[in-house]
Design an enzyme around this catalytic site. Structure first.
Site, PDB file in Angstrom:
ATOM      1  N   SER A   1     -40.330 -51.571  27.419  1.00 50.28           N
ATOM      2  CA  SER A   1     -41.716 -51.762  27.846  1.00 50.28           C
ATOM      3  C   SER A   1     -41.945 -52.937  28.786  1.00 50.28           C
ATOM      4  O   SER A   1     -43.078 -53.129  29.250  1.00 50.28           O
ATOM      5  CB  SER A   1     -42.633 -51.884  26.625  1.00 50.28           C
TER       6      SER A   1
ATOM      7  N   THR B   1     -43.395 -57.991  26.286  1.00 52.42           N
ATOM      8  CA  THR B   1     -42.278 -57.659  25.407  1.00 52.42           C
ATOM      9  C   THR B   1     -41.744 -56.271  25.735  1.00 52.42           C
ATOM     10  O   THR B   1     -42.381 -55.493  26.442  1.00 52.42           O
ATOM     11  CB  THR B   1     -42.717 -57.682  23.936  1.00 52.42           C
TER      12      THR B   1
END
EC number: 3.5.2.6
Length: 266
Positions: free
Chosen positions: A67, A206
């Site tokens: 991601s 993150t």
């Protein structure tokens, strides 16, 4: 502030201004050893164009971005008009999603902050392979391999990027030097703000590919930059992960290291 590189080995890893050379600081390894984690942390100081890492070999090794790819995906979505502007709302279709926090209408900032995979999969599908490939080449992003599926190549297929390349990309974004409009880069930078402390500002994202197994672990990321006064510190952390209980370490380990360097609070 503690010395930026206590034990130094220099290696040329890149031709860019920020990371043309990088030093190895083995003192940081104690944070990894304490948690029995295999991983790497790259930290670059903008004013001195100096970078350090605990592991030179892993710093240049490429992994699934997971991601963290939402950063370029958002810029590409804006550049192509798939995302109209920062005020666009991505409507939830009412169907169950993997995470409850994704089951609502989301703004671009909201979708980035909760890492809403379905939103960014739809953006990628609308961008399409041809335009996606063009922009990854323009951005010099990782190995630029989008084979395996337009809505999953960054999650489980062939796209790979190193920690060094992550900080290079982030520096270009910070300086508005990506091959994209300044306005769109500013929109994404604003959406990446994750901590606003009195003395510093953190922009970050993150990433998590899944836990994998002990013999074939997944990867967990935390990448971003810290603005502190007139200084900017770019960072990228990744670690092997075979147990989801270890996921918080992707932020706690680099936070401890940056605290030890006097950059952010521990």
């Amino acid at each position: 502030m503690k010395t930026f590189a206590a034990y130094v080995i220099t290696a040329c890893l890149s031709s860019t201004a920020l990371a043309s050379s990088i030093t190895e600081n083995t003192s940081w390894n104690k944070e990894f050893s304490a948690e029995a984690v295999n991983g790497v942390f790259v930290l670059c100081k903008s004013s001195s164009k100096s970078c350090a890492t605990n592991n030179l070999a892993r710093a240049s090794k490429e992994y699934l971005p997971a991601s963290t790819f939402k950063i370029p995906n958002a810029i590409i979505g804006l550049e192509t008009g798939v995302i109209k502007n920062e005020h666009q709302v991505f409507k939830w279709d009412g169907k169950p999603r993997a995470m409850k926090q994704w089951e609502r209408d989301l703004s671009l900032r909201g979708a980035i902050q909760v890492s809403a995979v379905p939103v960014f999969q739809q953006i990628a599908r609308e961008v399409g392979e041809v335009r996606m490939q063009k922009y990854l080449k323009k951005f010099s992003y990782g190995n630029q391999n989008i084979s395996g599926g337009i809505d999953k190549f960054w999650l489980e297929d062939q796209l790979r990027i190193s920690a060094v390349n992550q900080v290079e990309f982030l520096e270009s974004l910070f300086l508005n030097k990506l091959s994209a409009s300044k306005e769109n880069q500013l929109i994404v930078k604003e959406a990446l703000v994750t901590e606003a402390a009195p003395e510093y500002l953190v922009h970050s994202k993150t990433g998590f590919s899944g836990v994998g197994t002990e013999s074939n672990p997944g990867v967990a990321w935390w990448v971003g930059w810290v603005e502190k006064g007139t200084e900017v510190y770019f960072f990228a952390f990744n670690m092997d992960i075979d147990n989801e209980n270890k996921l918080p370490l992707r932020k706690s380990i680099p936070t401890k290291i940056m605290a030890s360097e006097g950059i952010i609070g521990g």
